[in-house]
Scaffold this active site. Structure first.
Site, PDB file in Angstrom:
ATOM      1  N   ARG A  16       0.838  -1.208   0.000  1.00 41.45           N
ATOM      2  CA  ARG A  16       0.000   0.000   0.000  1.00 41.45           C
ATOM      3  C   ARG A  16       0.876   1.262   0.000  1.00 41.45           C
ATOM      4  NH1 ARG A  16      -5.572  -0.398   0.686  1.00 41.45           N
ATOM      5  NH2 ARG A  16      -5.786   1.797   1.203  1.00 41.45           N
ATOM      6  N   GLN A  31      -9.922   9.988   7.534  1.00 43.89           N
ATOM      7  CA  GLN A  31      -9.638   8.629   8.012  1.00 43.89           C
ATOM      8  C   GLN A  31      -8.488   8.038   7.208  1.00 43.89           C
ATOM      9  OE1 GLN A  31     -13.678   6.434   8.560  1.00 43.89           O
ATOM     10  NE2 GLN A  31     -14.028   8.138   7.192  1.00 43.89           N
ATOM     11  N   ASP A  40      -2.977   8.128   3.894  1.00 47.34           N
ATOM     12  CA  ASP A  40      -2.114   8.263   2.712  1.00 47.34           C
ATOM     13  C   ASP A  40      -1.405   9.615   2.594  1.00 47.34           C
ATOM     14  OD1 ASP A  40      -4.164   9.979   1.757  1.00 47.34           O
ATOM     15  OD2 ASP A  40      -5.123   8.364   0.636  1.00 47.34           O
ATOM     16  N   HIS A  86      -6.654   8.260  11.661  1.00 41.86           N
ATOM     17  CA  HIS A  86      -6.154   6.880  11.653  1.00 41.86           C
ATOM     18  C   HIS A  86      -4.648   6.787  11.426  1.00 41.86           C
ATOM     19  CE1 HIS A  86     -10.471   5.224  10.678  1.00 41.86           C
ATOM     20  NE2 HIS A  86     -10.330   5.661  11.906  1.00 41.86           N
ATOM     21  N   CYS A 116       7.154   0.990  16.799  1.00 44.46           N
ATOM     22  CA  CYS A 116       7.303  -0.415  17.195  1.00 44.46           C
ATOM     23  C   CYS A 116       6.027  -0.905  17.848  1.00 44.46           C
ATOM     24  CB  CYS A 116       8.519  -0.622  18.080  1.00 44.46           C
ATOM     25  SG  CYS A 116       8.317  -0.014  19.745  1.00 44.46           S
ATOM     26  N   CYS A 121      12.760  -3.030  16.363  1.00 44.85           N
ATOM     27  CA  CYS A 121      12.989  -1.698  16.932  1.00 44.85           C
ATOM     28  C   CYS A 121      14.405  -1.641  17.512  1.00 44.85           C
ATOM     29  CB  CYS A 121      11.956  -1.443  18.024  1.00 44.85           C
ATOM     30  SG  CYS A 121      12.207   0.119  18.890  1.00 44.85           S
ATOM     31  N   CYS A 150      13.894  -1.246  21.589  1.00 46.60           N
ATOM     32  CA  CYS A 150      13.364  -2.294  22.488  1.00 46.60           C
ATOM     33  C   CYS A 150      13.315  -3.668  21.824  1.00 46.60           C
ATOM     34  CB  CYS A 150      11.978  -1.918  22.992  1.00 46.60           C
ATOM     35  SG  CYS A 150      10.737  -1.916  21.690  1.00 46.60           S
ATOM     36  N   ASN A 168     -20.758  10.880  -2.388  1.00 49.57           N
ATOM     37  CA  ASN A 168     -20.412   9.454  -2.497  1.00 49.57           C
ATOM     38  C   ASN A 168     -21.239   8.865  -3.647  1.00 49.57           C
ATOM     39  OD1 ASN A 168     -20.094   6.599  -1.960  1.00 49.57           O
ATOM     40  ND2 ASN A 168     -19.559   7.138   0.147  1.00 49.57           N
ATOM     41  N   ALA A 209     -15.823  12.204  -5.803  1.00 48.62           N
ATOM     42  CA  ALA A 209     -15.259  13.410  -5.196  1.00 48.62           C
ATOM     43  C   ALA A 209     -14.425  14.181  -6.219  1.00 48.62           C
ATOM     44  CB  ALA A 209     -14.389  13.012  -4.004  1.00 48.62           C
TER      45      ALA A 209
HETATM   46  P1  OAD Z   1     -14.282   2.385   2.629  1.00 48.84           P
HETATM   47  O1  OAD Z   1     -13.427   1.590   1.705  1.00 48.84           O
HETATM   48  O2  OAD Z   1     -15.046   1.667   3.680  1.00 48.84           O
HETATM   49  O3  OAD Z   1     -15.359   3.195   1.808  1.00 48.84           O
HETATM   50  C1  OAD Z   1     -15.027   3.952   0.681  1.00 48.84           C
HETATM   51  C2  OAD Z   1     -16.254   4.761   0.308  1.00 48.84           C
HETATM   52  O4  OAD Z   1     -15.878   5.611  -0.758  1.00 48.84           O
HETATM   53  C3  OAD Z   1     -17.432   3.925  -0.184  1.00 48.84           C
HETATM   54  O5  OAD Z   1     -18.620   4.393   0.437  1.00 48.84           O
HETATM   55  C4  OAD Z   1     -17.470   4.202  -1.698  1.00 48.84           C
HETATM   56  O6  OAD Z   1     -18.797   4.207  -2.218  1.00 48.84           O
HETATM   57  C5  OAD Z   1     -16.888   5.593  -1.752  1.00 48.84           C
HETATM   58  N1  OAD Z   1     -16.206   5.939  -3.000  1.00 48.84           N
HETATM   59  C6  OAD Z   1     -15.577   5.119  -3.880  1.00 48.84           C
HETATM   60  N2  OAD Z   1     -15.034   5.819  -4.878  1.00 48.84           N
HETATM   61  C7  OAD Z   1     -15.322   7.124  -4.628  1.00 48.84           C
HETATM   62  C8  OAD Z   1     -15.017   8.357  -5.294  1.00 48.84           C
HETATM   63  N3  OAD Z   1     -14.290   8.384  -6.404  1.00 48.84           N
HETATM   64  N4  OAD Z   1     -15.472   9.516  -4.743  1.00 48.84           N
HETATM   65  C9  OAD Z   1     -16.196   9.495  -3.602  1.00 48.84           C
HETATM   66  N5  OAD Z   1     -16.499   8.374  -2.933  1.00 48.84           N
HETATM   67  C10 OAD Z   1     -16.079   7.197  -3.442  1.00 48.84           C
HETATM   68  O7  OAD Z   1     -13.340   3.500   3.258  1.00 48.84           O
HETATM   69  P2  OAD Z   1     -13.498   4.329   4.595  1.00 48.84           P
HETATM   70  O8  OAD Z   1     -14.902   4.765   4.810  1.00 48.84           O
HETATM   71  O9  OAD Z   1     -12.438   5.358   4.562  1.00 48.84           O
HETATM   72  O10 OAD Z   1      -9.618   2.038   8.942  1.00 48.84           O
HETATM   73  O11 OAD Z   1     -13.116   3.249   5.679  1.00 48.84           O
HETATM   74  C11 OAD Z   1     -13.022   3.666   6.999  1.00 48.84           C
HETATM   75  C12 OAD Z   1     -11.915   2.970   7.688  1.00 48.84           C
HETATM   76  O12 OAD Z   1     -12.097   1.562   7.606  1.00 48.84           O
HETATM   77  C13 OAD Z   1     -10.541   3.179   7.081  1.00 48.84           C
HETATM   78  O13 OAD Z   1      -9.901   4.331   7.557  1.00 48.84           O
HETATM   79  C14 OAD Z   1      -9.817   1.964   7.525  1.00 48.84           C
HETATM   80  C15 OAD Z   1     -10.879   0.984   7.132  1.00 48.84           C
HETATM   81  O14 OAD Z   1     -10.732  -0.275   7.401  1.00 48.84           O
HETATM   82  C16 OAD Z   1      -8.584   1.463   9.491  1.00 48.84           C
HETATM   83  O15 OAD Z   1      -7.663   0.978   8.848  1.00 48.84           O
HETATM   84  C17 OAD Z   1      -8.666   1.499  10.974  1.00 48.84           C
END
Ligand code: OAD
Length: 247
Positions: free
Chosen positions: A74, A105, A108, A123, A131, A151, A154, A217, A235
């Site tokens: 990633r 969230q 990147d 996040h 570590c 690390c 530690c 969305n 977006a």
């Molecule tokens: P998701 O992958 O759950 O959702 C992505 C959202 O973006 C979906 O609702 C899609 O419909 C929408 N989408 C896709 N392409 C798009 C575009 N070009 N423009 C606008 N919207 C679009 O991602 P997150 O909601 O960010 O957490 O997920 C939340 C968290 O869950 C992440 O931060 C991560 C994940 O697992 C951790 O790693 C703790």
């Protein structure tokens, strides 16, 4: 609720009248930069893994190499990616409205690279490493063949400085995000599936606070029914249009 693919005039007026705009973004805003979202099917090498099962402390304990390699993949994708017109439009919007709080969230760093200021990264940041045992943040570590490396302080295993499922969010970031959600007069939720809390609670706090709310969305989410404006599209297309109309 008003679901459409064009920007309604009432929304432009609402933004012009707002003193404080809060924005929550998710993986969807980076999709058009080529960074795969979490809930879309993974491709290639990682197709058989569910990201939600890799992004946990349990997964790391079970198979640290697998989790490290997934994040390295990633990280390499993100390294090649560029901010897209959606990220850039938000950075410009911050110059137009009196106050804009950008909460993401995403790990990147693309908002920061698009020159958004004071981004609240709920996040964490995938480009940073800490570590596993003590959270020592590291810029470098001794070369070795071990995957993950250890690390130098530690000797525990290294991991990305991101928040995994079941872990707490950075306290200050969360507190600042909650304050913005409770104080803003307009809240935009962009490119998030709104399934992961506490981030997904922020738009609902704004609803409770009486703020106007917007979802951008291409798909419906659990938030949709609470939103005053629902813009169905990406977006990268809609935010530049919004910006043009604001100007
Ligand atoms: P998701 O992958 O759950 O959702 C992505 C959202 O973006 C979906 O609702 C899609 O419909 C929408 N989408 C896709 N392409 C798009 C575009 N070009 N423009 C606008 N919207 C679009 O991602 P997150 O909601 O960010 O957490 O997920 C939340 C968290 O869950 C992440 O931060 C991560 C994940 O697992 C951790 O790693 C703790």
């Amino acid at each position: 609720m008003n679901s459409q693919t064009e920007i309604p005039k009432e929304l432009i007026q609402t933004i012009h009248e707002a003193d404080h705009v809060a924005v929550l973004t998710g993986a969807g805003i980076s999709a058009e930069s080529g960074v795969p979202t979490f809930r879309e099917a993974q491709t290639g090498l990682w197709a058989k893994y569910d990201p939600q099962e890799l992004a946990t402390p349990q997964a790391f304990r079970r198979n640290p190499k697998l989790v490290w390699d997934w994040y390295s993949w990633r990280r390499a994708l993100i390294h090649k990616a560029e901010p897209n017109p959606g990220h850039l439009a938000l950075a410009e919007m911050a110059k137009i409205v009196p106050k804009l709080t950008l909460i993401t969230q995403n790990v990147d760093g693309l908002h920061q690279r698009a020159s958004s200021q004071d981004v609240i990264a709920l996040h964490g940041n995938i480009m940073e490493t800490k570590c596993f045992a003590n959270g020592h943040l590291l810029d470098s570590w001794p070369e070795s063949d071990d995957v993950p490396p250890h690390c130098p302080i530690c000797n525990s295993l290294l991991r990305p400085n991101v928040v995994w499922f079941g872990e707490n969010l950075p306290a200050y970031a969360l507190q600042t995000a909650v304050q913005a959600a409770q104080a803003c007069d307009l809240f935009l939720s962009i490119g998030t599936s709104a399934l992961v809390h506490p981030a997904a609670s922020l738009p609902l706090m704004a609803v409770e606070n009486g703020a106007a709310t917007v979802e951008i969305n291409p798909q419906e989410t659990p938030l949709t029914r609470w939103m005053d404006f629902v813009l169905r599209g990406t977006a990268g297309e809609l935010l530049p249009k919004l910006l043009t109309q604001l100007r």
